[in-house]
Scaffold this motif. Structure first.
Motif, mmCIF file in Angstrom:
data_model
loop_
_atom_site.group_PDB
_atom_site.id
_atom_site.type_symbol
_atom_site.label_atom_id
_atom_site.label_comp_id
_atom_site.label_asym_id
_atom_site.label_seq_id
_atom_site.Cartn_x
_atom_site.Cartn_y
_atom_site.Cartn_z
ATOM 1 N N GLN A 46 -7.979 -7.223 -14.302
ATOM 2 C CA GLN A 46 -7.946 -6.318 -13.222
ATOM 3 C C GLN A 46 -7.993 -7.089 -11.925
ATOM 4 O O GLN A 46 -7.377 -6.796 -11.133
ATOM 5 C CB GLN A 46 -9.244 -5.417 -13.314
ATOM 6 C CG GLN A 46 -9.362 -4.562 -14.737
ATOM 7 C CD GLN A 46 -8.353 -3.422 -14.525
ATOM 8 O OE1 GLN A 46 -7.552 -3.194 -13.509
ATOM 9 N NE2 GLN A 46 -8.163 -2.777 -15.635
ATOM 10 N N LEU A 96 -4.416 -8.384 -11.364
ATOM 11 C CA LEU A 96 -3.501 -7.343 -11.026
ATOM 12 C C LEU A 96 -3.609 -7.047 -9.579
ATOM 13 O O LEU A 96 -2.736 -6.641 -8.910
ATOM 14 C CB LEU A 96 -3.814 -6.315 -12.134
ATOM 15 C CG LEU A 96 -2.616 -5.265 -12.237
ATOM 16 C CD1 LEU A 96 -1.380 -6.052 -12.562
ATOM 17 C CD2 LEU A 96 -3.224 -4.151 -13.269
ATOM 18 N N SER A 97 -4.995 -6.934 -9.062
ATOM 19 C CA SER A 97 -5.175 -6.569 -7.588
ATOM 20 C C SER A 97 -4.567 -7.587 -6.796
ATOM 21 O O SER A 97 -4.169 -7.278 -5.785
ATOM 22 C CB SER A 97 -6.730 -6.208 -7.663
ATOM 23 O OG SER A 97 -7.218 -5.753 -6.284
ATOM 24 N N SER A 115 -1.060 -7.336 -6.507
ATOM 25 C CA SER A 115 -0.333 -6.201 -5.850
ATOM 26 C C SER A 115 -0.549 -6.205 -4.304
ATOM 27 O O SER A 115 0.050 -5.706 -3.366
ATOM 28 C CB SER A 115 -1.271 -4.827 -6.157
ATOM 29 O OG SER A 115 -2.573 -4.899 -5.346
ATOM 30 N N TRP A 157 2.279 -1.935 -3.348
ATOM 31 C CA TRP A 157 1.955 -1.307 -4.474
ATOM 32 C C TRP A 157 0.542 -1.441 -4.545
ATOM 33 O O TRP A 157 -0.434 -2.284 -5.134
ATOM 34 C CB TRP A 157 2.519 -1.395 -5.918
ATOM 35 C CG TRP A 157 4.147 -1.153 -5.747
ATOM 36 C CD1 TRP A 157 4.915 -2.116 -5.466
ATOM 37 C CD2 TRP A 157 4.700 0.104 -6.357
ATOM 38 N NE1 TRP A 157 5.892 -1.604 -5.924
ATOM 39 C CE2 TRP A 157 5.925 -0.206 -6.297
ATOM 40 C CE3 TRP A 157 4.364 1.437 -6.703
ATOM 41 C CZ2 TRP A 157 7.040 0.562 -6.512
ATOM 42 C CZ3 TRP A 157 5.169 2.124 -6.966
ATOM 43 C CH2 TRP A 157 6.598 1.922 -7.137
ATOM 44 N N TYR A 158 -0.271 -0.622 -3.789
ATOM 45 C CA TYR A 158 -1.749 -0.778 -3.651
ATOM 46 C C TYR A 158 -2.522 -0.506 -5.040
ATOM 47 O O TYR A 158 -2.450 0.661 -5.693
ATOM 48 C CB TYR A 158 -2.421 0.039 -2.591
ATOM 49 C CG TYR A 158 -3.896 -0.273 -2.372
ATOM 50 C CD1 TYR A 158 -4.882 0.143 -3.128
ATOM 51 C CD2 TYR A 158 -4.033 -1.265 -1.481
ATOM 52 C CE1 TYR A 158 -6.117 -0.311 -2.959
ATOM 53 C CE2 TYR A 158 -5.743 -1.510 -1.210
ATOM 54 C CZ TYR A 158 -6.841 -1.181 -1.968
ATOM 55 O OH TYR A 158 -7.911 -1.328 -1.676
ATOM 56 N N TYR A 159 -3.039 -1.546 -5.608
ATOM 57 C CA TYR A 159 -3.881 -1.305 -6.961
ATOM 58 C C TYR A 159 -5.032 -1.210 -6.526
ATOM 59 O O TYR A 159 -5.969 -1.957 -6.179
ATOM 60 C CB TYR A 159 -3.557 -2.485 -7.778
ATOM 61 C CG TYR A 159 -4.102 -2.439 -9.244
ATOM 62 C CD1 TYR A 159 -3.351 -1.580 -10.059
ATOM 63 C CD2 TYR A 159 -5.201 -3.126 -9.568
ATOM 64 C CE1 TYR A 159 -3.824 -1.200 -11.578
ATOM 65 C CE2 TYR A 159 -5.597 -2.763 -10.929
ATOM 66 C CZ TYR A 159 -4.935 -1.981 -11.768
ATOM 67 O OH TYR A 159 -5.401 -1.895 -12.991
ATOM 68 N N ARG A 203 -8.518 -1.291 -7.819
ATOM 69 C CA ARG A 203 -9.256 -1.665 -9.121
ATOM 70 C C ARG A 203 -10.464 -1.187 -9.298
ATOM 71 O O ARG A 203 -10.825 -0.847 -10.232
ATOM 72 C CB ARG A 203 -9.560 -3.027 -8.750
ATOM 73 C CG ARG A 203 -10.141 -4.088 -9.849
ATOM 74 C CD ARG A 203 -9.948 -5.471 -9.759
ATOM 75 N NE ARG A 203 -10.593 -5.888 -8.516
ATOM 76 C CZ ARG A 203 -12.005 -6.196 -8.387
ATOM 77 N NH1 ARG A 203 -13.120 -6.053 -9.249
ATOM 78 N NH2 ARG A 203 -12.562 -6.630 -7.214
ATOM 79 N N HIS A 252 -1.379 4.562 -4.221
ATOM 80 C CA HIS A 252 -2.215 3.404 -4.982
ATOM 81 C C HIS A 252 -2.285 3.830 -6.636
ATOM 82 O O HIS A 252 -2.448 4.959 -6.823
ATOM 83 C CB HIS A 252 -3.241 3.386 -4.131
ATOM 84 C CG HIS A 252 -4.204 4.710 -4.087
ATOM 85 N ND1 HIS A 252 -4.072 5.668 -2.708
ATOM 86 C CD2 HIS A 252 -5.389 4.939 -4.634
ATOM 87 C CE1 HIS A 252 -4.682 6.666 -3.236
ATOM 88 N NE2 HIS A 252 -5.542 6.288 -3.921
ATOM 89 N N PHE A 253 -2.531 2.941 -7.156
ATOM 90 C CA PHE A 253 -2.567 2.894 -8.553
ATOM 91 C C PHE A 253 -4.253 2.773 -8.684
ATOM 92 O O PHE A 253 -4.735 2.063 -8.183
ATOM 93 C CB PHE A 253 -1.908 1.789 -9.355
ATOM 94 C CG PHE A 253 -0.557 2.080 -9.377
ATOM 95 C CD1 PHE A 253 0.112 2.975 -10.341
ATOM 96 C CD2 PHE A 253 0.628 1.392 -8.408
ATOM 97 C CE1 PHE A 253 1.436 3.187 -10.492
ATOM 98 C CE2 PHE A 253 1.672 1.883 -8.432
ATOM 99 C CZ PHE A 253 2.331 2.505 -9.507
ATOM 100 N N GLY A 304 -7.204 1.267 -11.218
ATOM 101 C CA GLY A 304 -7.431 0.324 -12.159
ATOM 102 C C GLY A 304 -7.864 1.064 -13.513
ATOM 103 O O GLY A 304 -7.928 0.548 -14.489
ATOM 104 N N ILE A 306 2.728 -1.922 -13.544
ATOM 105 C CA ILE A 306 3.400 -2.292 -12.256
ATOM 106 C C ILE A 306 4.913 -2.928 -12.643
ATOM 107 O O ILE A 306 5.125 -3.570 -13.736
ATOM 108 C CB ILE A 306 2.489 -3.425 -11.736
ATOM 109 C CG1 ILE A 306 1.072 -3.098 -11.583
ATOM 110 C CG2 ILE A 306 3.244 -3.909 -10.396
ATOM 111 C CD1 ILE A 306 0.815 -2.026 -10.389
#
Length: 431
Positions: free
Chosen positions: A363, A366-367, A370, A386-388, A390, A419-420, A422, A428
């Protein structure tokens, strides 16, 4: 009430008192034994029982047994009569004899099978392998004038057979004064003092915040807590918002696993206890040697889990350390403040299971990606991220902490397709 419902005075008194105890949460429910059972009065074989509460059996392997004072002060006598410790102990010992006879089966052989006392004794005998504690409640409309220390817990006994184990007994006297307190407020608490030995326990006192209370931080051994629960049982937690929920629950099962496999990490993994007291004794070194009117208001599950885990698994608790916050409240305001301390220390924002994965290496990486990789540019548009998200609420927190100009720039740069979360392990496109 007795006339209206056709009850005998003692039966009516029993019913009224049990309703009061239930309302004050000293018991969860009650079942009367009608008529009340008496055998061998005036002899050393005296047995007595008027009711019971077995609703806590599945939670902490305990049962409440209730006996009612046979002395009647309920008919036309305005004078308050008193009762001494020896008379209270006579009924407490009578309840113990009944329990012991139920355990070994002798009661079932001598009593009438159609009686309620036989039925309750049969339940005790049938479930004796799972019962570890009895709370003996003696209720009286007389005022107890003796010293609290004179009411002693009856001698524990061992259940015989293939699964031999120790059965603990607690004595509680509900006299006129305690019953009046129960009817007017929350359940009255026992005056319980625990000793920490002459050497005591080092404690750090928080800076003075007022005249109403003092707060100490200290560390107790797992063995100390287990010994306290073994000796005092539920008396330690009468100000807590809930009873022990058994070792089968997820959290308590986790406590048991840590005690068994990683006892030295218990202090790091466990939130510890919050407790209250009316005063503490200290030695010349400033260590706490005794705690008066101790109540564990948060951490009852931890305390009971330590005791039952040691009992069931025969664990070595020498490496187990538990952090404790002790709030010493003046006795005259304790009844007002302790319920608030109990409520607030047991309140917290809900944490979802998925929240715990937010700090995993996957995680975090991944952040980071992003924030480094831009989205494919659209005609006439600037690329964005692409805002992740977390951790829960991270996007709003990052946006709101900025001033107006920076906030608009942040929203513009991180607008993209939103935004995604977590929690959902969002896919992604470039991975």
């Amino acid at each position: 009430m007795a006339i209206d419902e056709g009850l005998l005075d003692q039966e009516a008194f029993f019913q009224v008192v049990c309703e009061m105890l239930r309302d004050s949460e000293a018991i969860a429910d009650y079942q009367p034994i009608e008529p009340g059972y008496r055998f061998g009065e005036g002899t050393n074989r005296f047995m007595a029982v008027d009711g019971y509460d077995q609703s806590a059996f599945d939670m902490d392997e305990s049962i409440v047994v209730i006996a009612c004072d046979d002395y009647s002060n309920r008919v036309g006598d305005e004078q308050v009569n008193t009762i001494q410790a020896k008379d209270c102990m006579r009924y407490i010992k009578a309840m113990r004899r009944y329990i012991k006879a139920a355990f070994d089966g002798s009661f079932l052989e001598q009593a009438e099978e159609s009686s309620a006392a036989w039925e309750f004794a049969s339940f005790i005998h049938e479930h004796k392998r799972g019962i570890s504690r009895f709370r003996l409640y003696f209720i009286t409309d007389r005022e107890y004038t003796g010293r609290d220390s004179s009411i002693k817990d009856p001698t524990d006994f061992y259940s015989k057979g293939e699964d031999e184990h120790k059965v603990s007994l607690e004595a509680h006297v509900w006299d006129l004064r305690h019953l009046m307190e129960a009817s007017q407020a929350a359940a009255p608490l026992e005056h319980l003092t625990v000793s920490l030995g002459a050497e005591g326990i080092p404690a750090v006192k928080a800076p003075e915040a007022g005249n109403n209370m003092d707060t100490y931080l200290m560390f107790l051994s797992g063995q100390t807590l287990s010994s306290w629960y073994k000796k005092h049982g539920s008396k330690l937690m009468e100000a807590n918002v809930r009873s022990f929920l058994s070792l089968r629950g997820k959290v308590n099962r986790g406590i048991r696993n840590t005690l068994s496999t990683e006892p030295d990490r218990f202090v790091a993994y466990n939130n510890g206890l919050s407790a209250t007291a009316s005063r503490v004794d200290m030695n010349e070194r400033g260590n706490i040697t005794a705690i008066h009117d101790l109540q564990i208001v948060n951490g009852g599950q931890t305390t009971a889990s330590i005791f039952y885990s040691q009992k069931k698994d025969n664990l070595d608790l020498s490496a187990v350390v538990v952090p404790v916050k002790l709030v010493v409240v003046r006795e005259d305001i304790a009844r007002e403040l302790v319920p608030y301390i109990s409520r607030y220390t047991n309140s917290q924002n809900k944490v979802a299971e998925t929240d715990f994965s937010s700090n995993s290496e996957y995680q975090v990486k991944l952040s980071q990606l992003s924030q480094q990789v831009l989205t494919p540019p659209l005609p006439g548009k600037n690329p964005t991220h692409w805002y992740y998200e977390r951790t829960r609420g991270q996007y709003d927190s990052e946006r709101n902490r900025r001033d107006t100009a920076d906030r608009k720039q942040f929203e513009k740069l991180n607008r993209g397709c939103g935004h995604f979360l977590g929690d959902n392990h969002a896919a992604i496109p470039w991975l």
